[in-house]
Scaffold this active site. Structure first.
Site, PDB file in Angstrom:
ATOM      1  N   ASP A  16       0.857  -1.312   0.001  1.00 41.38           N
ATOM      2  CA  ASP A  16       0.019   0.064  -0.050  1.00 41.38           C
ATOM      3  C   ASP A  16       0.765   1.259  -0.090  1.00 41.38           C
ATOM      4  O   ASP A  16       1.764   1.348   0.745  1.00 41.38           O
ATOM      5  CB  ASP A  16      -0.854  -0.087   1.171  1.00 41.38           C
ATOM      6  N   HIS A  17       0.625   2.185  -1.222  1.00 47.98           N
ATOM      7  CA  HIS A  17       1.495   3.393  -1.017  1.00 47.98           C
ATOM      8  C   HIS A  17       3.038   3.232  -1.054  1.00 47.98           C
ATOM      9  O   HIS A  17       3.814   3.830  -0.186  1.00 47.98           O
ATOM     10  CB  HIS A  17       1.024   4.398   0.096  1.00 47.98           C
TER      11      HIS A  17
ATOM     12  N   GLY B 258      -7.655   8.142   7.392  1.00 51.74           N
ATOM     13  CA  GLY B 258      -8.052   8.568   8.759  1.00 51.74           C
ATOM     14  C   GLY B 258      -9.538   9.038   8.986  1.00 51.74           C
ATOM     15  O   GLY B 258     -10.259   8.813   8.028  1.00 51.74           O
TER      16      GLY B 258
ATOM     17  N   GLY C  75     -11.187   4.691   3.074  1.00 54.68           N
ATOM     18  CA  GLY C  75     -12.718   3.852   3.158  1.00 54.68           C
ATOM     19  C   GLY C  75     -13.336   4.196   4.613  1.00 54.68           C
ATOM     20  O   GLY C  75     -14.521   4.038   4.657  1.00 54.68           O
TER      21      GLY C  75
ATOM     22  N   ASN D 128      -8.614   1.089   6.749  1.00 54.75           N
ATOM     23  CA  ASN D 128      -7.507   0.850   7.665  1.00 54.75           C
ATOM     24  C   ASN D 128      -7.941   1.150   8.981  1.00 54.75           C
ATOM     25  O   ASN D 128      -8.144   0.629   9.966  1.00 54.75           O
ATOM     26  CB  ASN D 128      -6.130   1.481   7.178  1.00 54.75           C
ATOM     27  N   THR D 129      -7.967   2.513   9.049  1.00 52.64           N
ATOM     28  CA  THR D 129      -8.420   3.116  10.378  1.00 52.64           C
ATOM     29  C   THR D 129      -9.427   2.488  11.087  1.00 52.64           C
ATOM     30  O   THR D 129      -9.308   2.428  12.222  1.00 52.64           O
ATOM     31  CB  THR D 129      -8.437   4.583  10.097  1.00 52.64           C
TER      32      THR D 129
END
Ligand code: 13P
Length: 287
Positions: A84-85, A178, A209, A231-232
């Protein structure tokens, strides 16, 4: 066995649903996501940031852990292991370590340099059967306590990058990583529509998301988003469940301090979050 994300995202795009990318941080995270995907018969993408890769010991450790879990847990749904990134160097390291997909985030380079570096990585990834995601238009987020607003990508730049042979494209449409600030203006569906018009069948990726209202998620999918990154939200669910366990003093009862017990509520909370997202994204039963 790990698979590239190309086929699952083509299928998602054609079927008007999205595959979730859930970022992993450790064994509990990974196991929870894989078991949920298997239970719901959903394809899934495991995202690994460079920081999380380092935290877990390195990319080889991540590949070993994920491949081991696929085998020992009898996971048969399609699973991609995706950087990712990624930086330019990070992408090469993951190709070598055995990832099945990479994202090159060249959004901070001038478009010419983003094009040159993406071109090189498309070849390196495809030579080894990996899928590759590229990014245009920086996706904001919190840095040093300041939440930046997400940029909107230039549709012509999106076309230039899409034409390099990448498999899916992350275009900034006002989304951020975030939590979203109170004054967030929402996703720019105008930008999303313009990007898709220029890029044809290219599956689009929605980063950030966490915290996007369900109606916006559904609209984004209807306009061509086939992969959504979360993720967050898993981190928040894990932290809340762990806090509750400790606040209730359960870590002090019996063998409650045993990490297998201490981390269990967090692992269950991740399963519940992943299930909710897979249902919202429409990937349940699509494996
Ligand atoms: P969130 O942390 O906002 O869910 O975003 C995840 C993401 O886009 C990872 O690339």
């Amino acid at each position: 066995m790990l698979v590239s994300a190309t086929e699952m995202l083509k299928k998602a795009k054609a079927g008007h649903y999205a595959v979730g990318q859930f970022n992993i941080n450790n064994l509990e995270w990974t196991k929870s996501i894989l078991l949920t995907a298997q239970e719901l018969n959903s394809p899934v993408i495991l995202g690994v940031s460079e920081g999380a890769g380092k935290y877990m010991g390195g990319y080889h450790a991540v590949v070993g852990m994920v491949n081991g879990l696929l085998q020992d847990l009898n996971i048969t749904v399609p699973v991609a292991l995706h950087l990712d990134h990624g930086s330019f160097e990070g992408c090469y390291k993951c190709i070598e370590a055995g990832f099945s997909s990479i994202m090159f985030d060249g959004s901070h380079y001038a478009i010419d340099e983003n094009v040159a570096k993406t071109t090189e990585l498309v070849k390196a990834a495809h030579d080894k059967g990996l899928s590759i995601e590229a990014e245009v238009g920086s996706i904001g987020g919190e840095e040093d306590g300041v939440v930046g607003m997400g940029e909107c990508a230039d549709p012509n730049e999106c076309k230039a990058i899409a034409d390099l042979g990448i498999d899916f494209l992350a275009a900034g449409i006002g989304n951020i990583h975030g939590k979203y600030p109170e004054n967030w203006k929402g996703l720019s569906f105008e930008t999303l529509d313009a990007v898709q018009q220029k890029t044809g069948d290219m599956p689009l990726v929605l980063h950030g998301g966490t915290g996007i209202p369900a109606d916006m998620i559904k609209k984004a999918i209807s306009l061509g988003v086939a992969k959504i990154n979360v993720n967050t939200e898993c981190q928040l669910a894990f932290a809340a469940a762990t806090r509750k366990y400790v606040e209730e003093g359960k870590d002090l009862q019996g063998k409650g301090f045993d990490p297998r017990k201490l981390l269990a509520p967090g692992a269950e909370a991740i399963k519940a979050t992943v299930k909710e997202k897979m249902e919202l994204f429409g990937s349940v039963g699509q494996a």
